[in-house]
Design an enzyme around this catalytic site. Structure first.
Site, PDB file in Angstrom:
ATOM      1  N   TYR A  53       0.877  -1.173   0.029  1.00 41.41           N
ATOM      2  CA  TYR A  53       0.125   0.228  -0.018  1.00 41.41           C
ATOM      3  C   TYR A  53       0.957   1.160  -0.045  1.00 41.41           C
ATOM      4  CZ  TYR A  53      -4.277  -2.625   0.003  1.00 41.41           C
ATOM      5  OH  TYR A  53      -5.170  -3.627  -0.187  1.00 41.41           O
ATOM      6  N   GLN A  86     -15.537   2.392  -5.709  1.00 44.31           N
ATOM      7  CA  GLN A  86     -14.902   1.236  -5.192  1.00 44.31           C
ATOM      8  C   GLN A  86     -13.131   1.596  -5.032  1.00 44.31           C
ATOM      9  OE1 GLN A  86     -16.324  -2.719  -6.655  1.00 44.31           O
ATOM     10  NE2 GLN A  86     -17.053  -1.593  -8.097  1.00 44.31           N
ATOM     11  N   ASN A  87     -12.898   2.693  -5.612  1.00 45.83           N
ATOM     12  CA  ASN A  87     -11.478   3.020  -5.797  1.00 45.83           C
ATOM     13  C   ASN A  87     -11.097   3.692  -4.398  1.00 45.83           C
ATOM     14  OD1 ASN A  87     -11.770   2.330  -8.281  1.00 45.83           O
ATOM     15  ND2 ASN A  87     -11.966   4.488  -9.344  1.00 45.83           N
ATOM     16  N   HIS A 104     -14.522   1.032  -0.278  1.00 45.75           N
ATOM     17  CA  HIS A 104     -13.582  -0.007  -0.091  1.00 45.75           C
ATOM     18  C   HIS A 104     -12.265   0.776   0.519  1.00 45.75           C
ATOM     19  CE1 HIS A 104     -14.827  -2.823  -3.391  1.00 45.75           C
ATOM     20  NE2 HIS A 104     -15.624  -3.028  -2.353  1.00 45.75           N
ATOM     21  N   THR A 170     -16.378  -0.538 -13.869  1.00 41.16           N
ATOM     22  CA  THR A 170     -16.234  -1.594 -12.798  1.00 41.16           C
ATOM     23  C   THR A 170     -16.769  -2.795 -13.577  1.00 41.16           C
ATOM     24  OG1 THR A 170     -17.071  -2.535 -10.725  1.00 41.16           O
ATOM     25  CG2 THR A 170     -18.393  -0.974 -11.629  1.00 41.16           C
ATOM     26  N   SER A 171     -16.118  -3.944 -13.257  1.00 41.30           N
ATOM     27  CA  SER A 171     -16.433  -5.442 -13.860  1.00 41.30           C
ATOM     28  C   SER A 171     -17.575  -5.993 -12.976  1.00 41.30           C
ATOM     29  CB  SER A 171     -15.299  -6.254 -13.778  1.00 41.30           C
ATOM     30  OG  SER A 171     -14.916  -6.508 -12.544  1.00 41.30           O
TER      31      SER A 171
HETATM   32  N1  APR Z   1     -12.510   3.290 -18.907  1.00 44.15           N
HETATM   33  C1  APR Z   1     -13.422   2.951 -18.193  1.00 44.15           C
HETATM   34  N2  APR Z   1     -13.668   1.556 -18.009  1.00 44.15           N
HETATM   35  C2  APR Z   1     -12.561   0.998 -18.198  1.00 44.15           C
HETATM   36  C3  APR Z   1     -11.359   1.601 -18.713  1.00 44.15           C
HETATM   37  C4  APR Z   1     -11.195   2.811 -19.041  1.00 44.15           C
HETATM   38  N3  APR Z   1     -10.260   3.372 -19.813  1.00 44.15           N
HETATM   39  N4  APR Z   1     -10.518   0.522 -18.603  1.00 44.15           N
HETATM   40  C5  APR Z   1     -10.860  -0.671 -18.090  1.00 44.15           C
HETATM   41  N5  APR Z   1     -12.193  -0.300 -18.141  1.00 44.15           N
HETATM   42  C6  APR Z   1     -13.076  -1.271 -17.251  1.00 44.15           C
HETATM   43  C7  APR Z   1     -12.836  -2.739 -17.469  1.00 44.15           C
HETATM   44  O1  APR Z   1     -13.467  -3.123 -18.687  1.00 44.15           O
HETATM   45  C8  APR Z   1     -13.428  -3.346 -16.308  1.00 44.15           C
HETATM   46  O2  APR Z   1     -15.046  -3.681 -16.585  1.00 44.15           O
HETATM   47  O3  APR Z   1     -13.054  -1.016 -15.898  1.00 44.15           O
HETATM   48  C9  APR Z   1     -13.367  -2.237 -15.215  1.00 44.15           C
HETATM   49  C10 APR Z   1     -12.303  -2.678 -14.006  1.00 44.15           C
HETATM   50  O4  APR Z   1     -12.781  -4.101 -13.527  1.00 44.15           O
HETATM   51  P1  APR Z   1     -11.733  -4.605 -12.225  1.00 44.15           P
HETATM   52  O5  APR Z   1     -10.403  -4.370 -12.794  1.00 44.15           O
HETATM   53  O6  APR Z   1     -12.393  -5.874 -11.867  1.00 44.15           O
HETATM   54  O7  APR Z   1     -12.051  -3.286 -11.013  1.00 44.15           O
HETATM   55  P2  APR Z   1     -13.403  -3.313 -10.146  1.00 44.15           P
HETATM   56  O8  APR Z   1     -14.409  -3.544 -10.752  1.00 44.15           O
HETATM   57  O9  APR Z   1     -13.137  -1.749  -9.724  1.00 44.15           O
HETATM   58  O10 APR Z   1     -13.004  -4.348  -9.032  1.00 44.15           O
HETATM   59  C11 APR Z   1     -13.587  -4.178  -8.009  1.00 44.15           C
HETATM   60  O11 APR Z   1     -12.381  -5.511  -6.698  1.00 44.15           O
HETATM   61  O12 APR Z   1     -10.058  -6.146  -6.102  1.00 44.15           O
HETATM   62  C12 APR Z   1     -11.177  -5.408  -5.688  1.00 44.15           C
HETATM   63  O13 APR Z   1     -11.190  -3.950  -3.811  1.00 44.15           O
HETATM   64  C13 APR Z   1     -10.859  -4.121  -5.256  1.00 44.15           C
HETATM   65  O14 APR Z   1     -12.461  -2.017  -5.612  1.00 44.15           O
HETATM   66  C14 APR Z   1     -11.902  -3.222  -6.437  1.00 44.15           C
HETATM   67  C15 APR Z   1     -13.045  -4.247  -6.633  1.00 44.15           C
END
Ligand code: APR
Length: 227
Positions: A53, A86-87, A104, A170-171
């Site tokens: 971190y 979530q960021n 988070h 977010t995925s």
């Molecule tokens: N603009 C918009 N979306 C984007 C971009 C971009 N430039 N690049 C990637 N993405 C999308 C991807 O297609 C995906 O759907 O952002 C999403 C990222 O997904 P993850 O990496 O799973 O991130 P997230 O959903 O925030 O993860 C949730 O998981 O590990 C934990 O605590 C952590 O908060 C995090 C949580």
């Protein structure tokens, strides 16, 4: 004044140079998530997590909000805007958003082991073994896998009152955050901004298949035309 709620994830900060988690080359390809982002990992090897971190916190000095963050903040001129993210970065705040909920946690904050004392340390590193005033170890103020999400009820309440909900970057794979969309009221307008296909269990989602900045430019145009 209509209330827009943004539900943002790692993709929101991708154009600012911060890695996402699950895209190719993402953070979880480089690190074992259970080693560096879980309460079990903290119990096993707290020093490794302090270092992990510290690196992510130090990166905040090298990145800046992108146009997507800025366009969200600018919408406060005509709408009530709440960002539920979530960021753990501080880019929404640095772009000017005045109402941000970090489900988070936050990289710029640390706390004692019981999370009863929270300190804002900006982007400085935590020393290995650094102690809180109660003698427990200082830890990142992050919600790790295996821990409760204390702001979930507040976030769900806000989503249930939203007129417009915008999901960006977010995925939708991590709960309970991904379940927030189910609190949307029936007549809420739902938008999704993401360059990939993200499965959402709603038929009436307005998908803008773009990166955050371009998607926000398109959305801003659409919002101006809303009755
Ligand atoms: N603009 C918009 N979306 C984007 C971009 C971009 N430039 N690049 C990637 N993405 C999308 C991807 O297609 C995906 O759907 O952002 C999403 C990222 O997904 P993850 O990496 O799973 O991130 P997230 O959903 O925030 O993860 C949730 O998981 O590990 C934990 O605590 C952590 O908060 C995090 C949580």
């Amino acid at each position: 004044m209509k209330h827009i709620v943004f539900l943002t994830g790692a993709g929101m900060s991708a154009e600012s140079g911060i890695s996402t988690f699950r895209d190719s080359g993402g953070l979880w390809e480089k690190y074992d998530v259970m080693e560096v982002a879980s309460i079990e990992g903290w119990r096993k090897n707290p020093d490794l997590m302090i270092k992990f971190y510290n690196e992510r916190r130090a990166q905040l000095d090298k990145v800046a909000p992108n146009d997507g963050h800025k366009l969200i903040a600018q919408l406060e001129n005509g709408f009530k805007v709440t960002v539920i993210t979530q960021n753990v970065d501080n880019l929404h705040e640095r772009a000017g958003s005045s109402s941000v909920i970090h489900l988070h946690g936050e990289l710029t904050k640390v706390c004692n082991e019981s999370k009863s004392e929270i300190y804002d340390i900006g982007t400085r590193a935590v020393e290995i073994g650094e102690k809180a005033s109660d003698g427990s170890r200082i830890r990142p103020f992050i919600v790790w896998f295996g821990e409760a999400v204390p702001l979930m009820e507040k976030a769900a309440n806000i989503v249930s009152n939203a007129d417009i909900i915008v999901i960006i970057g977010t995925s939708m794979q991590v709960y309970p955050a991904a379940g927030l969309i189910h609190y949307a009221k029936r007549d809420a307008k739902i938008f999704l901004i993401d360059p990939s296909d993200v499965s959402i269990p709603f038929t009436s989602v307005n998908v803008i298949k773009q990166k955050a900045s371009d998607g926000m430019r398109i959305l801003t145009e659409k919002l101006i035309q809303l009755p």
